[in-house]
Write a protein that holds these residues in place. Structure first.
Motif, PDB file in Angstrom:
ATOM      1  N   ALA A  55     -13.527  -4.888  -6.476  1.00 17.30           N
ATOM      2  CA  ALA A  55     -13.107  -5.982  -7.353  1.00 17.30           C
ATOM      3  C   ALA A  55     -14.306  -6.814  -7.815  1.00 17.30           C
ATOM      4  CB  ALA A  55     -12.099  -6.873  -6.638  1.00 17.30           C
ATOM      5  N   ASP A  56     -15.365  -6.856  -7.012  1.00 21.24           N
ATOM      6  CA  ASP A  56     -16.496  -7.738  -7.276  1.00 21.24           C
ATOM      7  C   ASP A  56     -17.618  -7.103  -8.091  1.00 21.24           C
ATOM      8  OD1 ASP A  56     -15.308  -9.835  -5.945  1.00 21.24           O
ATOM      9  OD2 ASP A  56     -16.327  -9.417  -4.045  1.00 21.24           O
ATOM     10  N   LEU A  57     -17.771  -5.777  -7.994  1.00 20.91           N
ATOM     11  CA  LEU A  57     -18.866  -5.081  -8.669  1.00 20.91           C
ATOM     12  C   LEU A  57     -18.312  -4.002  -9.594  1.00 20.91           C
ATOM     13  CD1 LEU A  57     -21.293  -4.644  -5.629  1.00 20.91           C
ATOM     14  CD2 LEU A  57     -21.350  -6.420  -7.394  1.00 20.91           C
ATOM     15  N   ALA A  58     -18.955  -3.806 -10.737  1.00 21.83           N
ATOM     16  CA  ALA A  58     -18.499  -2.812 -11.707  1.00 21.83           C
ATOM     17  C   ALA A  58     -19.679  -2.025 -12.266  1.00 21.83           C
ATOM     18  CB  ALA A  58     -17.756  -3.502 -12.846  1.00 21.83           C
ATOM     19  N   ASP A  59     -19.364  -0.858 -12.803  1.00 19.22           N
ATOM     20  CA  ASP A  59     -20.359  -0.006 -13.472  1.00 19.22           C
ATOM     21  C   ASP A  59     -21.543   0.313 -12.571  1.00 19.22           C
ATOM     22  OD1 ASP A  59     -18.733  -0.291 -15.746  1.00 19.22           O
ATOM     23  OD2 ASP A  59     -19.838  -2.069 -16.394  1.00 19.22           O
ATOM     24  N   GLY A  60     -21.282   0.427 -11.273  1.00 14.06           N
ATOM     25  CA  GLY A  60     -22.354   0.636 -10.312  1.00 14.06           C
ATOM     26  C   GLY A  60     -22.949   2.032 -10.353  1.00 14.06           C
ATOM     27  N   GLN A  61     -24.241   2.067 -10.277  1.00 11.74           N
ATOM     28  CA  GLN A  61     -24.982   3.312 -10.128  1.00 11.74           C
ATOM     29  C   GLN A  61     -25.957   3.122  -8.980  1.00 11.74           C
ATOM     30  OE1 GLN A  61     -26.867   4.179 -13.851  1.00 11.74           O
ATOM     31  NE2 GLN A  61     -24.947   4.717 -14.851  1.00 11.74           N
ATOM     32  N   VAL A  62     -25.967   4.095  -8.079  1.00 13.36           N
ATOM     33  CA  VAL A  62     -26.851   4.029  -6.924  1.00 13.36           C
ATOM     34  C   VAL A  62     -27.898   5.127  -7.057  1.00 13.36           C
ATOM     35  CG1 VAL A  62     -26.998   4.186  -4.417  1.00 13.36           C
ATOM     36  CG2 VAL A  62     -25.019   3.099  -5.476  1.00 13.36           C
ATOM     37  N   THR A  63     -29.145   4.737  -6.916  1.00 15.61           N
ATOM     38  CA  THR A  63     -30.248   5.691  -6.962  1.00 15.61           C
ATOM     39  C   THR A  63     -30.902   5.724  -5.588  1.00 15.61           C
ATOM     40  OG1 THR A  63     -30.630   5.143  -9.281  1.00 15.61           O
ATOM     41  CG2 THR A  63     -32.410   6.299  -8.108  1.00 15.61           C
ATOM     42  N   CYS A  64     -30.873   6.892  -4.971  1.00 13.76           N
ATOM     43  CA  CYS A  64     -31.485   7.067  -3.651  1.00 13.76           C
ATOM     44  C   CYS A  64     -33.002   7.099  -3.802  1.00 13.76           C
ATOM     45  CB  CYS A  64     -30.975   8.347  -3.007  1.00 13.76           C
ATOM     46  SG  CYS A  64     -31.695   8.661  -1.381  1.00 13.76           S
ATOM     47  N   SER A  65     -33.686   6.289  -3.008  1.00 14.46           N
ATOM     48  CA  SER A  65     -35.148   6.264  -3.015  1.00 14.46           C
ATOM     49  C   SER A  65     -35.726   7.183  -1.949  1.00 14.46           C
ATOM     50  CB  SER A  65     -35.652   4.845  -2.741  1.00 14.46           C
ATOM     51  OG  SER A  65     -35.084   3.926  -3.626  1.00 14.46           O
ATOM     52  N   ARG A  66     -35.030   7.226  -0.800  1.00 14.18           N
ATOM     53  CA  ARG A  66     -35.546   7.995   0.333  1.00 14.18           C
ATOM     54  C   ARG A  66     -34.442   8.172   1.356  1.00 14.18           C
ATOM     55  NH1 ARG A  66     -40.678   5.477   3.015  1.00 14.18           N
ATOM     56  NH2 ARG A  66     -41.238   5.847   0.894  1.00 14.18           N
ATOM     57  N   ARG A  67     -34.466   9.319   2.031  1.00 16.25           N
ATOM     58  CA  ARG A  67     -33.592   9.551   3.175  1.00 16.25           C
ATOM     59  C   ARG A  67     -34.424  10.058   4.336  1.00 16.25           C
ATOM     60  NH1 ARG A  67     -28.107  12.240   0.702  1.00 16.25           N
ATOM     61  NH2 ARG A  67     -27.295  10.279  -0.115  1.00 16.25           N
ATOM     62  N   LEU A  68     -34.117   9.501   5.489  1.00 15.46           N
ATOM     63  CA  LEU A  68     -34.743   9.927   6.731  1.00 15.46           C
ATOM     64  C   LEU A  68     -33.638  10.435   7.646  1.00 15.46           C
ATOM     65  CD1 LEU A  68     -37.037   6.801   7.191  1.00 15.46           C
ATOM     66  CD2 LEU A  68     -37.664   9.006   6.185  1.00 15.46           C
ATOM     67  N   TYR A  69     -33.951  11.461   8.434  1.00 16.15           N
ATOM     68  CA  TYR A  69     -32.935  12.135   9.231  1.00 16.15           C
ATOM     69  C   TYR A  69     -33.294  12.163  10.706  1.00 16.15           C
ATOM     70  CZ  TYR A  69     -31.740  13.929   4.615  1.00 16.15           C
ATOM     71  OH  TYR A  69     -31.420  14.029   3.281  1.00 16.15           O
ATOM     72  N   GLY A  70     -32.266  12.129  11.528  1.00 16.75           N
ATOM     73  CA  GLY A  70     -32.401  12.312  12.966  1.00 16.75           C
ATOM     74  C   GLY A  70     -31.216  13.124  13.453  1.00 16.75           C
ATOM     75  N   ALA A  71     -31.122  13.297  14.737  1.00 19.22           N
ATOM     76  CA  ALA A  71     -30.023  14.063  15.319  1.00 19.22           C
ATOM     77  C   ALA A  71     -28.716  13.279  15.165  1.00 19.22           C
ATOM     78  CB  ALA A  71     -30.300  14.350  16.788  1.00 19.22           C
ATOM     79  N   GLY A  72     -27.894  13.693  14.210  1.00 20.76           N
ATOM     80  CA  GLY A  72     -26.597  13.078  14.008  1.00 20.76           C
ATOM     81  C   GLY A  72     -26.607  11.775  13.223  1.00 20.76           C
ATOM     82  N   PHE A  73     -27.731  11.442  12.582  1.00 25.63           N
ATOM     83  CA  PHE A  73     -27.762  10.220  11.775  1.00 25.63           C
ATOM     84  C   PHE A  73     -28.722  10.382  10.610  1.00 25.63           C
ATOM     85  CE2 PHE A  73     -31.443   9.468  14.451  1.00 25.63           C
ATOM     86  CZ  PHE A  73     -32.325   8.799  13.618  1.00 25.63           C
TER      87      PHE A  73
END
Length: 133
Positions: A55-73
């Motif tokens: 209800a509060d945000l519209a037309d949202g676009q998310v751009t991933c900058s980086r992902r880091l990974y571990g065991a199960g997260f």
């Protein structure tokens, strides 16, 4: 993990509350830092956050900058861009453009669903862009 988090974010982009909740484990720990009611335990207790978000945000676009990974997260750094049409984090949006960084720390259950989601929106950037008065 990428598949599930991308599915989760895809449902968010479509304002699909039921879809988002389907990606969460039934006993999910859902914590958006700065959210007035604090952390939520369980899918249904996470629902009010998504109802308000969509209800509060519209037309949202998310751009991933980086992902880091571990065991199960994973840790996802991203930038959200769109418009503040409601009252995000209690601030009057007035349809103004908004851009802020997001940090997600997401843990996964054995069945692949999200067991814990902790989100840090850049509240300082939101406050700066949505001055009140």
């Amino acid at each position: 993990m990428d598949r599930k988090i991308d599915e989760h974010f895809g449902f968010e982009a479509c304002d699909d509350v039921e879809g988002v909740l389907s990606t969460l484990a039934p006993d999910v720990q859902h914590d958006v830092i700065g959210w007035p009611s604090g952390p939520a335990q369980g899918r249904e207790n996470a629902r009010p956050f998504y109802d308000a978000l969509f209800a509060d945000l519209a037309d949202g676009q998310v751009t991933c900058s980086r992902r880091l990974y571990g065991a199960g997260f994973l840790v996802d750094e991203a930038v959200w861009r769109g418009r503040a049409v409601g009252r995000p984090f209690g601030l009057e949006g007035r349809g103004r453009p908004l851009e802020f960084r997001l940090l997600h720390v997401v843990e996964f259950a054995e069945d692949g669903r999200i067991q814990r989601e902790a989100v840090w929106p850049d509240l300082a950037a939101i406050i700066r862009q949505l001055p009140q008065g």
